[in-house]
Design a protein around this motif. Structure first.
Motif, PDB file in Angstrom:
ATOM      1  N   THR A 197      51.565 -27.172 -39.963  1.00  0.00           N
ATOM      2  CA  THR A 197      52.013 -27.460 -38.597  1.00  0.00           C
ATOM      3  C   THR A 197      51.717 -26.263 -37.701  1.00  0.00           C
ATOM      4  O   THR A 197      51.575 -26.392 -36.504  1.00  0.00           O
ATOM      5  CB  THR A 197      53.517 -27.794 -38.550  1.00  0.00           C
ATOM      6  N   SER A 198      51.659 -25.084 -38.318  1.00  0.00           N
ATOM      7  CA  SER A 198      51.209 -23.917 -37.560  1.00  0.00           C
ATOM      8  C   SER A 198      50.065 -23.290 -38.339  1.00  0.00           C
ATOM      9  O   SER A 198      50.056 -23.328 -39.566  1.00  0.00           O
ATOM     10  CB  SER A 198      52.359 -22.926 -37.404  1.00  0.00           C
ATOM     11  N   THR A 248      54.549 -17.323 -44.736  1.00  0.00           N
ATOM     12  CA  THR A 248      54.956 -15.920 -44.813  1.00  0.00           C
ATOM     13  C   THR A 248      55.223 -15.553 -46.273  1.00  0.00           C
ATOM     14  O   THR A 248      54.859 -14.462 -46.729  1.00  0.00           O
ATOM     15  CB  THR A 248      56.223 -15.681 -43.959  1.00  0.00           C
ATOM     16  N   ASP A 275      67.772 -12.820 -44.709  1.00  0.00           N
ATOM     17  CA  ASP A 275      68.360 -11.888 -43.727  1.00  0.00           C
ATOM     18  C   ASP A 275      69.246 -12.622 -42.721  1.00  0.00           C
ATOM     19  O   ASP A 275      70.053 -12.018 -42.026  1.00  0.00           O
ATOM     20  CB  ASP A 275      67.239 -11.128 -43.000  1.00  0.00           C
ATOM     21  N   GLU A 291      59.463 -12.142 -44.655  1.00  0.00           N
ATOM     22  CA  GLU A 291      58.927 -11.358 -43.559  1.00  0.00           C
ATOM     23  C   GLU A 291      58.904  -9.863 -43.884  1.00  0.00           C
ATOM     24  O   GLU A 291      57.959  -9.159 -43.561  1.00  0.00           O
ATOM     25  CB  GLU A 291      59.756 -11.605 -42.290  1.00  0.00           C
ATOM     26  N   LYS A 295      57.049 -20.754 -45.418  1.00  0.00           N
ATOM     27  CA  LYS A 295      56.152 -20.933 -46.569  1.00  0.00           C
ATOM     28  C   LYS A 295      54.944 -20.006 -46.486  1.00  0.00           C
ATOM     29  O   LYS A 295      54.608 -19.317 -47.445  1.00  0.00           O
ATOM     30  CB  LYS A 295      55.687 -22.392 -46.657  1.00  0.00           C
TER      31      LYS A 295
HETATM   32  N1  LIG Z   1      64.226 -13.980 -40.077  1.00  0.00           N
HETATM   33  C1  LIG Z   1      63.213 -14.327 -40.839  1.00  0.00           C
HETATM   34  N2  LIG Z   1      62.191 -15.026 -40.331  1.00  0.00           N
HETATM   35  C2  LIG Z   1      61.160 -15.351 -41.132  1.00  0.00           C
HETATM   36  C3  LIG Z   1      61.131 -14.982 -42.491  1.00  0.00           C
HETATM   37  N3  LIG Z   1      59.992 -15.468 -43.034  1.00  0.00           N
HETATM   38  C4  LIG Z   1      59.358 -16.123 -42.069  1.00  0.00           C
HETATM   39  N4  LIG Z   1      60.035 -16.054 -40.915  1.00  0.00           N
HETATM   40  C5  LIG Z   1      59.639 -16.609 -39.602  1.00  0.00           C
HETATM   41  O1  LIG Z   1      59.719 -18.010 -39.633  1.00  0.00           O
HETATM   42  C6  LIG Z   1      58.697 -18.588 -38.828  1.00  0.00           C
HETATM   43  C7  LIG Z   1      57.922 -19.601 -39.619  1.00  0.00           C
HETATM   44  O2  LIG Z   1      57.226 -18.945 -40.651  1.00  0.00           O
HETATM   45  P1  LIG Z   1      55.992 -19.605 -41.389  1.00  0.00           P
HETATM   46  O3  LIG Z   1      55.657 -18.746 -42.538  1.00  0.00           O
HETATM   47  O4  LIG Z   1      54.905 -19.943 -40.442  1.00  0.00           O
HETATM   48  O5  LIG Z   1      56.675 -20.962 -41.884  1.00  0.00           O
HETATM   49  P2  LIG Z   1      55.984 -22.200 -42.584  1.00  0.00           P
HETATM   50  O6  LIG Z   1      57.017 -22.803 -43.457  1.00  0.00           O
HETATM   51  O7  LIG Z   1      54.719 -21.830 -43.195  1.00  0.00           O
HETATM   52  O8  LIG Z   1      55.727 -23.131 -41.333  1.00  0.00           O
HETATM   53  P3  LIG Z   1      54.779 -24.433 -41.277  1.00  0.00           P
HETATM   54  O9  LIG Z   1      53.563 -24.164 -42.082  1.00  0.00           O
HETATM   55  O10 LIG Z   1      54.506 -24.579 -39.847  1.00  0.00           O
HETATM   56  O11 LIG Z   1      55.612 -25.540 -41.827  1.00  0.00           O
HETATM   57  C8  LIG Z   1      57.847 -17.433 -38.327  1.00  0.00           C
HETATM   58  O12 LIG Z   1      58.240 -17.109 -37.027  1.00  0.00           O
HETATM   59  C9  LIG Z   1      58.184 -16.310 -39.286  1.00  0.00           C
HETATM   60  O13 LIG Z   1      58.048 -15.048 -38.695  1.00  0.00           O
HETATM   61  C10 LIG Z   1      62.218 -14.192 -43.012  1.00  0.00           C
HETATM   62  O14 LIG Z   1      62.272 -13.825 -44.177  1.00  0.00           O
HETATM   63  N5  LIG Z   1      63.220 -13.920 -42.144  1.00  0.00           N
END
Ligand SMILES: Nc1nc2c(ncn2[C@@H]2O[C@H](COP(=O)(O)OP(=O)(O)OP(=O)(O)O)[C@@H](O)[C@H]2O)c(=O)[nH]1
Ligand SMILES: [Mg+2]
Length: 321
Positions: free
Chosen positions: A87-88, A63, A197, A231, A61
């Protein structure tokens, strides 16, 4: 105290970021200062398009939001982001910091990011969140993004609050099945299968599309299902495009007004619940009538439901404000 709030709101309205940060802290702390500040800023709000980004922990999310910020800035718009109970840490993303730095946006006044706690507030949007959104609006941000984690009640609540809700999923996590089971397939205006990906993205795509066809709650707006890799930024421009299309749809169909009415209803209901609870708790120590009522329940001569009804109609108006 009053002059303090006056200075704070004046500075916030001028777009001062430190004032904005402090104001959100005041909102988080709650109490009479928060109420007063909220009242002062009210007339300056309701101008931004509110985007909710939700989904299970780690689906990407933050990212995705980071990538969207780039699109939003390219479109010449400004954006404020609230990450609720992350959570992060949002900016723990070297990603965000780095990308912004690379683009020379370290001090980009068009972007404001803030994490907020919504703890202990299951199933509702905390009043502080509503206020923080208004504060971002009052500071002049064109777009406000709220990121919430999880799959459940609080996501439903955020979906009611946002103008456009993005449900983020990822392949191979069983996330799609989970989403369908918990009924949140109905809340998305846009579905993003992130981490496109990774293997399994096209399978996740067909599962989601199929279940949306079965659900088909909203026949006017057909929620698009998009595959992206936040990403690398692959496909995130399509997500941004879908957001602008959904915004156009909301405005041209009159749905925006309906949604905002529903939002006000949800907020009022939160305020009333909070006030009733506070009045009751404060009233308990002050009011002999409430004490007498408690005694009746204790004696088994009155059931709690009837006691609550009596409190609501008779006693609460007299409880201390
Ligand atoms: N392979 C891959 N990894 C990704 C992609 N987007 C995000 N990530 C990875 O997924 C992990 C979690 O990404 P976040 O953006 O922190 O996810 P989030 O949903 O915000 O996580 P919380 O806020 O903790 O719930 C990180 O290590 C990112 O680098 C993507 O498009 N491809
Ligand atoms: Mg996050």
């Amino acid at each position: 105290l009053t002059t303090d709030l006056t200075t704070l709101s004046d500075n916030l309205l001028k777009g001062d970021r430190r004032a904005l940060a402090r104001a959100i802290t005041v909102a988080e702390t709650g109490g009479s200062q928060a109420t007063e500040l909220s009242k002062r800023l009210f007339g300056h709000s309701s101008t931004a398009h509110l985007i909710g980004v939700t989904g299970s922990p780690g689906v990407g999310k933050s990212t995705l939001v980071d990538a969207l910020i780039t699109n939003i800035r390219k479109a010449g718009l400004t954006v404020g982001v609230l990450a609720i109970d992350p959570t992060s840490p949002f900016t723990g993303g070297a990603i965000l910091g780095d990308r912004i730095r690379m683009q020379g946006h370290t001090l980009d006044r068009g972007v404001f990011i803030r994490s907020m706690a919504n703890r202990g507030h299951v199933g509702g949007v905390s009043l502080a969140t509503y206020d923080a959104v208004r504060m971002l609006e009052a500071s002049g941000f064109n777009i406000v993004i709220i990121e919430t984690v999880g799959v459940g009640q609080s996501e439903l609540a955020i979906a009611k609050t946002a103008d456009t809700t993005i449900l983020t999923l990822m392949p191979g996590s069983g996330d799609d099945v989970q989403a369908i089971k918990s009924g949140i397939m109905e809340i998305g205006d846009i579905y993003v299968i992130n981490k496109g990906d990774l293997p399994g993205a096209s399978k996740a795509y067909s599962v989601i599309v199929q279940s949306l066809e079965l659900t088909a709650v909203n026949n006017e707006w057909r929620p698009p299902v998009l595959i992206a890799s936040a990403e690398t930024g692959d496909g995130t421009d399509k997500v941004w495009l879908a957001i602008t299309q959904h915004k156009d749809f909301l405005e041209s169909s009159g749905t925006l007004v309906e949604r905002r009415k529903a939002k006000i209803q949800a907020e009022l209901s939160e305020i009333i619940a909070a006030k009733a609870k506070r009045n009751f708790q404060e009233g308990m120590s002050h009011s002999g009538q409430i004490q007498a009522l408690l005694q009746e329940v204790l004696n088994l001569s009155l059931d709690p439901h009837s006691a609550a009804d009596r409190l609501m109609t008779e006693l609460l108006p007299f409880a201390q404000k």
